[in-house]
Design an enzyme around this catalytic site. Structure first.
Site, short mmCIF file in Angstrom:
data_model
loop_
_atom_site.label_atom_id
_atom_site.label_comp_id
_atom_site.label_asym_id
_atom_site.label_seq_id
_atom_site.Cartn_x
_atom_site.Cartn_y
_atom_site.Cartn_z
N ASP A 1 -8.09 4.71 28.74
CA ASP A 1 -7.06 3.70 29.03
C ASP A 1 -7.59 2.27 28.81
O ASP A 1 -7.16 1.57 27.91
CB ASP A 1 -6.59 3.83 30.48
CG ASP A 1 -5.58 4.96 30.64
OD1 ASP A 1 -4.96 5.35 29.64
OD2 ASP A 1 -5.42 5.44 31.76
N GLY B 1 -30.72 6.77 23.34
CA GLY B 1 -31.38 5.95 22.33
C GLY B 1 -32.69 6.51 21.79
O GLY B 1 -33.39 5.84 21.06
N GLY B 2 -33.03 7.74 22.19
CA GLY B 2 -34.25 8.34 21.66
C GLY B 2 -35.46 8.15 22.55
O GLY B 2 -36.52 8.69 22.29
N GLN C 1 -1.85 1.87 32.66
CA GLN C 1 -3.16 1.20 32.59
C GLN C 1 -3.56 0.66 31.22
O GLN C 1 -4.02 -0.47 31.11
CB GLN C 1 -4.25 2.17 33.08
CG GLN C 1 -5.61 1.50 33.17
CD GLN C 1 -6.76 2.43 33.51
OE1 GLN C 1 -7.89 2.16 33.18
NE2 GLN C 1 -6.51 3.52 34.19
N GLU D 1 -5.37 9.26 30.45
CA GLU D 1 -6.82 9.01 30.37
C GLU D 1 -7.67 10.24 30.04
O GLU D 1 -8.38 10.28 29.04
CB GLU D 1 -7.27 8.43 31.72
CG GLU D 1 -8.76 8.29 31.92
CD GLU D 1 -9.38 7.25 31.02
OE1 GLU D 1 -8.83 6.14 30.92
OE2 GLU D 1 -10.41 7.54 30.39
N1 CAO Z 1 14.68 -0.73 30.43
C1 CAO Z 1 15.23 0.47 30.11
N2 CAO Z 1 14.52 1.55 29.82
C2 CAO Z 1 13.17 1.45 29.88
C3 CAO Z 1 12.53 0.23 30.21
C4 CAO Z 1 13.35 -0.89 30.50
N3 CAO Z 1 12.83 -2.07 30.82
N4 CAO Z 1 11.21 0.45 30.19
C5 CAO Z 1 11.02 1.74 29.87
N5 CAO Z 1 12.20 2.34 29.68
C6 CAO Z 1 12.44 3.73 29.29
C7 CAO Z 1 11.85 4.07 27.95
O1 CAO Z 1 12.65 3.57 26.93
C8 CAO Z 1 11.84 5.59 28.03
O2 CAO Z 1 13.14 6.07 27.74
P1 CAO Z 1 13.42 7.27 26.67
O3 CAO Z 1 12.57 8.42 27.15
O4 CAO Z 1 14.88 7.52 26.82
O5 CAO Z 1 13.02 6.81 25.34
C9 CAO Z 1 11.60 5.85 29.51
O6 CAO Z 1 11.78 4.60 30.15
C10 CAO Z 1 10.25 6.40 29.85
O7 CAO Z 1 9.22 5.78 29.10
P2 CAO Z 1 7.90 6.58 28.78
O8 CAO Z 1 8.28 7.87 28.12
O9 CAO Z 1 6.97 5.70 28.04
O10 CAO Z 1 7.30 6.82 30.23
P3 CAO Z 1 6.75 8.18 30.87
O11 CAO Z 1 6.48 7.84 32.30
O12 CAO Z 1 7.64 9.33 30.65
O13 CAO Z 1 5.37 8.45 30.11
C11 CAO Z 1 3.17 7.82 29.34
C12 CAO Z 1 4.24 7.69 30.45
C13 CAO Z 1 2.06 6.87 29.70
C14 CAO Z 1 2.65 9.25 29.31
C15 CAO Z 1 3.77 7.45 27.98
O14 CAO Z 1 4.36 6.19 28.08
C16 CAO Z 1 2.74 7.48 26.85
O15 CAO Z 1 2.35 8.53 26.36
N6 CAO Z 1 2.35 6.28 26.39
C17 CAO Z 1 1.44 6.14 25.27
C18 CAO Z 1 0.04 6.51 25.65
C19 CAO Z 1 -0.46 5.72 26.83
O16 CAO Z 1 -0.41 4.52 26.89
N7 CAO Z 1 -1.05 6.45 27.76
C20 CAO Z 1 -1.82 5.81 28.80
C21 CAO Z 1 -1.15 5.99 30.06
S1 CAO Z 1 -2.14 5.28 31.31
O17 CAO Z 1 -2.47 3.88 30.71
#
Ligand code: CAO
Length: 419
Positions: free
Chosen positions: A167, A246-247, A16, A138
């Protein structure tokens, strides 16, 4: 002509926070190229599915006005394509877990060498420090950013809010950072790193609660209901129920139909300047001059009685009748609108804040359009892309792959089927 026409955004975002940012850039006219893992795509495509086989509303409502390319950024040919995308794009936006971009082999130094003009914009849960490696969602941001501890009622637990301030709120902050960096690049010719941590964005939105924290050190917060009720303050800004920040005393009050309609309520502010009009409307004209009621400080210990009396009046009216009666008198009130009422609101549809969009898999659905209105950069909301819908178009149209070279990258498996 759109404000960001000609700007190319390499959109490496998911879920998001990042997608709300790049969606705004798309609405402002940028060409947003969403990079998604082949065959998988943004995880939200298949989350909370309501139409079997179709992209979910979670995805479609956050990814308007974008193109989608399937690309495995960990495959060698994928890295070659990604490098070429970095060369031609103005902005790279990502919200991977901390370190994921580095692990792909694209750290800031490498990206800068490929394209010194590119702006690399990131959402992370926390800024530099002891929590910088955490994955964050979030509600974690709402809790760590001061929102949860200041939301809810005094005698209840901390509460998260329905507004996605962690988010979507961070996406907004990041978007502002990006357009500001684009503006600075006009003068310096250089790109830069832009970071919007979710905790920091929520803290920014909780600014008035941190104002109150420091006021508390000087004495009790007299505009909080608990002051009038004689409840002592602790050492941090307390939860203040539906008090207005706002008070000016404010509460949510029942309206006609509240017994069966969970949203038959109005917000009502007893602003000092219109106190006399309030007294007339609710049928208590003597309160205008009665000792203990005439001035705001005198009323502080009677707010429960006063709002109770106002509620006796609001309960005889619908929330819209309260609005119709109070608005001409400058009494600040607001109906508690349900999501159904908002989606059906003709005024919001007329301004494009609520839109209807056609989608080849799911048919017609309602969505939230661009909330920012610009007179010289109108927004036309287009549907979200199917996974990899524009892979071939981007490879040839944006990157110039053709003939045998195009066949080679498709055969490599780095870009899905590219059909
Ligand atoms: N090709 C190959 N690999 C890909 C890819 C692509 N096109 N797109 C993503 N990947 C891989 C990433 O490189 C990552 O690999 P590694 O773990 O080996 O480095 C893997 O996919 C997973 O990515 P991720 O760790 O970002 O995803 P997740 O589902 O495990 O975590 C989240 C999700 C949101 C918790 C994490 O991305 C995060 O903390 N982001 C920053 C904060 C954030 O935006 N939070 C809000 C979430 S809701 O909006």
């Amino acid at each position: 002509m759109k404000a960001l026409e000609g700007i190319k955004v390499l959109d490496f975002t998911h879920v998001q926070s990042g997608p709300t940012c790049t969606q705004l850039l798309g609405w402002f006219g940028a060409d947003v190229i969403k990079v998604e893992r082949p065959g998988v795509g943004d995880a939200t495509r298949k989350q909370l599915v309501d139409v079997p086989g179709a992209d979910s509303l979670y995805f479609t409502m956050l990814n308007h006005n974008k193109r989608s390319i399937e690309l495995n950024s960990k495959n060698e040919t994928g890295k070659e394509i990604l490098t070429r995308l970095i060369e031609v794009c103005d902005v790279l936006v990502e919200n991977f877990a901390p370190g994921a971009l580095d692990r792909m082999g694209f750290d800031w130094e490498t990206i800068q060498k490929i394209n010194p003009r590119i702006i690399v914009a990131s959402v992370k849960g926390f800024g530099p420090g002891k929590y910088e490696d955490c994955k964050v969602y979030e509600n974690v941001a709402q809790c760590a950013g001061g929102s949860a501890s200041t939301t809810g009622f005094l005698d209840g637990p901390p509460l998260v809010t329905g507004a996605q301030i962690g988010d979507s709120g961070t996406g907004l902050h990041l978007c502002l950072g990006i357009v500001t960096a684009l503006y600075q690049r006009e003068k310096t010719g250089r790109g830069q790193k832009v970071l919007a941590p979710m905790q920091d964005s929520v803290i920014n939105l909780c600014r008035v609660k941190l104002r109150d924290q420091q006021r508390l050190e000087k004495g009790p917060l007299t505009e909080y209901s608990q002051y009038g009720e004689g409840i002592p303050f602790g050492d941090a800004t307390p939860r203040a129920g539906n008090d207005s920040g706002g008070g000016q005393p404010g509460r949510i009050l029942k309206c006609k139909g509240w017994e069966t309609d969970p949203n038959a309520y109005t917000y009502f502010i007893t602003q000092a300047a219109i106190w006399e009009k309030i007294c007339d409307v609710i049928g208590e004209p003597e309160w205008k001059t009665k000792p203990g009621y005439a001035t705001p400080p005198e009323r502080l210990d009677k707010l429960n009685e006063i709002f109770g009396r106002i509620e006796q009046w609001t309960m005889t009216k619908t929330k819209f009748e309260v609005m119709d009666i109070c608005n001409p008198l400058d009494i600040p009130v607001g109906p508690i609108l349900s999501t159904r009422e908002i989606i059906e609101d003709e005024g919001l549809r007329a301004t494009g804040t609520i839109v209807e969009v056609d989608h080849p898999e799911r048919g017609r659905y309602a969505s939230v359009g661009c909330p920012i209105k610009m007179s010289d950069s109108p927004v036309e909301v287009t549907r979200s892309p199917l996974l990899g819908e524009h892979t071939r178009e981007i490879l040839s149209g944006v990157l110039g792959y053709s003939g045998a070279e195009l066949d080679r990258v498709i055969a490599s498996g780095a870009v899905g089927k590219a059909s």
